[in-house]
Design a protein around this motif. Structure first.
Motif, mmCIF file in Angstrom:
data_model
loop_
_atom_site.group_PDB
_atom_site.id
_atom_site.type_symbol
_atom_site.label_atom_id
_atom_site.label_comp_id
_atom_site.label_asym_id
_atom_site.label_seq_id
_atom_site.Cartn_x
_atom_site.Cartn_y
_atom_site.Cartn_z
ATOM 1 N N GLU A 70 0.854 -1.173 0.000
ATOM 2 C CA GLU A 70 0.000 0.000 0.000
ATOM 3 C C GLU A 70 0.899 1.236 0.000
ATOM 4 O O GLU A 70 1.907 1.270 0.710
ATOM 5 C CB GLU A 70 -0.879 -0.013 1.255
ATOM 6 C CG GLU A 70 -2.038 0.936 1.197
ATOM 7 C CD GLU A 70 -2.940 0.794 2.413
ATOM 8 O OE1 GLU A 70 -3.933 0.036 2.329
ATOM 9 O OE2 GLU A 70 -2.664 1.437 3.439
ATOM 10 N N GLU A 73 2.346 7.872 2.502
ATOM 11 C CA GLU A 73 2.633 9.266 2.161
ATOM 12 C C GLU A 73 4.106 9.573 2.391
ATOM 13 O O GLU A 73 4.710 9.057 3.323
ATOM 14 C CB GLU A 73 1.716 10.212 2.946
ATOM 15 C CG GLU A 73 1.932 10.232 4.428
ATOM 16 C CD GLU A 73 2.361 11.603 4.905
ATOM 17 O OE1 GLU A 73 2.254 12.564 4.143
ATOM 18 O OE2 GLU A 73 2.829 11.701 6.046
ATOM 19 N N TYR A 89 -8.373 7.010 -0.142
ATOM 20 C CA TYR A 89 -7.392 8.097 -0.296
ATOM 21 C C TYR A 89 -7.015 8.242 -1.764
ATOM 22 O O TYR A 89 -6.833 7.236 -2.450
ATOM 23 C CB TYR A 89 -6.103 7.786 0.484
ATOM 24 C CG TYR A 89 -6.222 7.978 1.975
ATOM 25 C CD1 TYR A 89 -5.759 9.139 2.580
ATOM 26 C CD2 TYR A 89 -6.803 6.996 2.771
ATOM 27 C CE1 TYR A 89 -5.869 9.315 3.950
ATOM 28 C CE2 TYR A 89 -6.926 7.166 4.142
ATOM 29 C CZ TYR A 89 -6.450 8.334 4.732
ATOM 30 O OH TYR A 89 -6.564 8.508 6.086
ATOM 31 N N LEU A 101 -0.666 11.373 -0.402
ATOM 32 C CA LEU A 101 -2.058 10.939 -0.281
ATOM 33 C C LEU A 101 -2.927 12.156 0.010
ATOM 34 O O LEU A 101 -2.452 13.143 0.564
ATOM 35 C CB LEU A 101 -2.211 9.931 0.861
ATOM 36 C CG LEU A 101 -1.350 8.670 0.793
ATOM 37 C CD1 LEU A 101 -1.530 7.838 2.052
ATOM 38 C CD2 LEU A 101 -1.732 7.837 -0.429
ATOM 39 N N GLY B 245 -4.322 10.701 11.497
ATOM 40 C CA GLY B 245 -5.134 10.013 10.498
ATOM 41 C C GLY B 245 -4.577 8.634 10.185
ATOM 42 O O GLY B 245 -3.404 8.353 10.450
ATOM 43 N N SER B 246 -5.393 7.788 9.601
ATOM 44 C CA SER B 246 -5.024 6.378 9.467
ATOM 45 C C SER B 246 -3.808 6.149 8.564
ATOM 46 O O SER B 246 -3.177 5.109 8.636
ATOM 47 C CB SER B 246 -6.216 5.571 8.967
ATOM 48 O OG SER B 246 -6.582 6.009 7.681
ATOM 49 N N LYS B 247 -3.467 7.129 7.725
ATOM 50 C CA LYS B 247 -2.283 6.965 6.868
ATOM 51 C C LYS B 247 -1.157 7.910 7.267
ATOM 52 O O LYS B 247 -0.219 8.126 6.499
ATOM 53 C CB LYS B 247 -2.668 7.193 5.394
ATOM 54 C CG LYS B 247 -3.754 6.273 4.879
ATOM 55 C CD LYS B 247 -3.399 4.812 5.010
ATOM 56 C CE LYS B 247 -4.606 3.936 4.719
ATOM 57 N NZ LYS B 247 -4.419 2.547 5.208
ATOM 58 N N GLU B 248 -1.273 8.483 8.448
ATOM 59 C CA GLU B 248 -0.212 9.379 8.919
ATOM 60 C C GLU B 248 0.614 8.673 9.990
ATOM 61 O O GLU B 248 0.129 7.767 10.652
ATOM 62 C CB GLU B 248 -0.834 10.668 9.484
ATOM 63 C CG GLU B 248 -1.519 11.477 8.401
ATOM 64 C CD GLU B 248 -2.438 12.558 8.928
ATOM 65 O OE1 GLU B 248 -2.635 13.532 8.222
ATOM 66 O OE2 GLU B 248 -2.994 12.418 10.037
#
Lengths: 200, 275
Positions: A70, A73, A89, A101, B245-248
């Motif tokens: 995946e 960022e 995203y 992202l 956040g979930s992707k940070e």
């Protein structure tokens, strides 16, 4: 004259792939034949439900020899790696060839959106980008393909007759004069033989 | 080599906004900001970014529109239900041990997640000892947040999220419907202070027990991320919690070693107690 079918991948820096309905199977078939010394990074936007877990990553990792992950960022884009946009995203490419992202509003009712990835990748890689549009039931990606083409990149659509859902590749074909229209089987042939011929 | 005109135009556009109005978007991650600028350009009928720059310099009302579009983030009640579940099960038990609780919700946008948090604190019986500072730099978004009036058609989705987040009652207990609106109960915002704060230029909030800042950092470049994370670090008590956040992530950031992960998947970190 017979169209030469082998792409010289060393002329390019990145591949972007957009796919929607029917994507899991198509990507599995496409990735299964990629050799482990494949020289480019591959960035993929596949439409999926926002609560989709990471099963698809595990699945592709099992069936493909390249590492599949995946996208994170600020991550540096590496050759020979396949990156998927996370569910819910948008995935973009930054000038310094890192990934970004966003949770900006949906584009073409989609997040991640294929157009968002394709347009930002085209900005960065210009003529060194290959854009591939596969099966799907909507027109996301067509505009992105147009911009890749406009910036000098190389565009490939899955042959709609070969696609489980023809609308998406057909929308791109209707909008842009594609460099190649190929069946999945023909595409896998190009991937397998990337280093065996040296000209387009 | 041909100059990248568009890049120059974007640099000038952002510099003009900063010099003229003090809002600094120059350290934002470029790919997204570029998309937003182009979107704005199309929406407002401009052919060139530099034409828009000129209008922004001479007409504050044009700038108002820009800043609104730049900062508006898409959010929803109980966004990422598993995060709220984790907050409830892993963090609230710690918060319960304090006589009072200060929470900073940074980048709250239109407030959906602030009300989600308020609901959660109420159900866990600690709302009355909590003070919530909900901040954003977008005054229009803050107005929406203060009013707490949302579209009724979204409530079904919110209700599903609420249930998945481990809600103990019914989501409809927390709002009343009028015409096409869902009006959040005033008791939810009683302890919330909505305030204008710009993470890029403004300073520390003191002695927080919990800071939530979700899906804001992904829009910043690495330098700005580190600057804001340092701000959060300085605003938290020892043993305080930071929720991203979930992707940070804190990985590779300048404050990585001051925190330990509590929930890696849901991106909740705890400031390590010193001494």
């Amino acid at each position: 004259m017979k169209q030469k079918s082998i792409l010289d991948f060393t002329k390019f820096k990145c591949i972007v792939i957009g796919v929607s309905a029917g994507g899991m199977e198509s990507l599995t078939r496409l990735f299964a034949h990629i050799p482990k010394d494949f020289p480019l990074p591959i960035l993929v936007v596949q439409h999926m439900h926002k609560l989709q877990n990471d099963y698809f990553i595990t699945h592709h990792n099992c069936t493909c020899i390249l590492p599949v992950k995946e996208a994170e960022e600020k991550e540096k884009i590496r050759s020979g790696t396949i990156y998927f946009a996370p569910p819910d995203y948008h995935l973009l490419v930054e000038e310094d060839e890192t990934l970004a992202l966003s949770v900006d509003e949906k584009v073409n009712y989609s997040r991640p959106s294929i157009d968002v990835l394709f347009e930002s990748a085209a900005d960065v890689y210009k003529e060194k980008l290959i854009g591939i549009i596969l099966t799907g039931a909507n027109n996301d990606g067509a505009e992105g393909i147009r911009i890749i083409k406009q910036k000098g990149g190389f565009t490939i659509a899955q042959n709609p007759k070969d696609a489980e859902f023809p609308v998406m590749p057909q929308s791109a074909i209707d909008l842009v004069e594609m460099d190649r229209i190929l069946s999945l089987k023909e595409m896998t042939t190009e991937f397998i033989r990337w280093d065996q011929e040296d000209e387009i | 080599m041909k100059a990248d005109i568009e890049k120059i135009e974007i640099d000038l556009f952002l510099e003009a906004i900063f010099k003229c109005y003090g809002y600094d978007f120059q350290l934002y991650a470029r790919a997204s900001i570029k998309r937003r600028i182009k979107h704005l350009m199309k929406k407002n009928g401009y052919n060139r970014i530099s034409d828009m720059t000129s209008d922004i310099l001479h007409d504050p009302s044009v700038f108002e529109k820009v800043v609104y579009d730049f900062s508006i983030t898409v959010t929803e009640m109980f966004r990422d239900p598993s995060f709220y579940q984790s907050l409830r099960n892993k963090i609230i038990p710690y918060l319960k041990t304090y006589p009072f609780i200060k929470i900073w919700h940074a980048g709250c946008a239109t407030g959906e997640e602030v009300y989600s948090l308020a609901i959660l604190l109420k159900e866990e019986g600690i709302y009355n000892k909590a003070t919530i500072f909900a901040t954003d730099f977008n005054e229009h978004a803050l107005d929406v947040a203060r009013q707490g009036i949302y579209s009724l058609k979204d409530t079904q989705k919110y209700s599903t999220n609420y249930q998945k987040a481990g809600g103990k009652a019914s989501f409809s207990d927390y709002y009343y419907a009028r015409y096409n609106s869902a009006i959040m109960r005033k008791s939810l915002s009683k302890n919330v202070t909505f305030a204008n704060h710009n993470l890029v230029t403004d300073g520390v909030f003191g002695e927080m027990h919990l800071i939530l800042c979700r899906n804001v950092l992904i829009y910043f470049n690495k330098d700005l991320q580190n600057k804001v994370l340092t701000l959060f670090n300085e605003s938290l008590i020892h043993g305080g919690f930071l929720a991203l956040g979930s992707k940070e992530t804190l990985s590779f950031s300048s404050i990585e070693n001051d925190f330990k992960p509590i929930d890696k998947k849901n991106k909740i970190f705890r400031k390590i107690k010193k001494g």
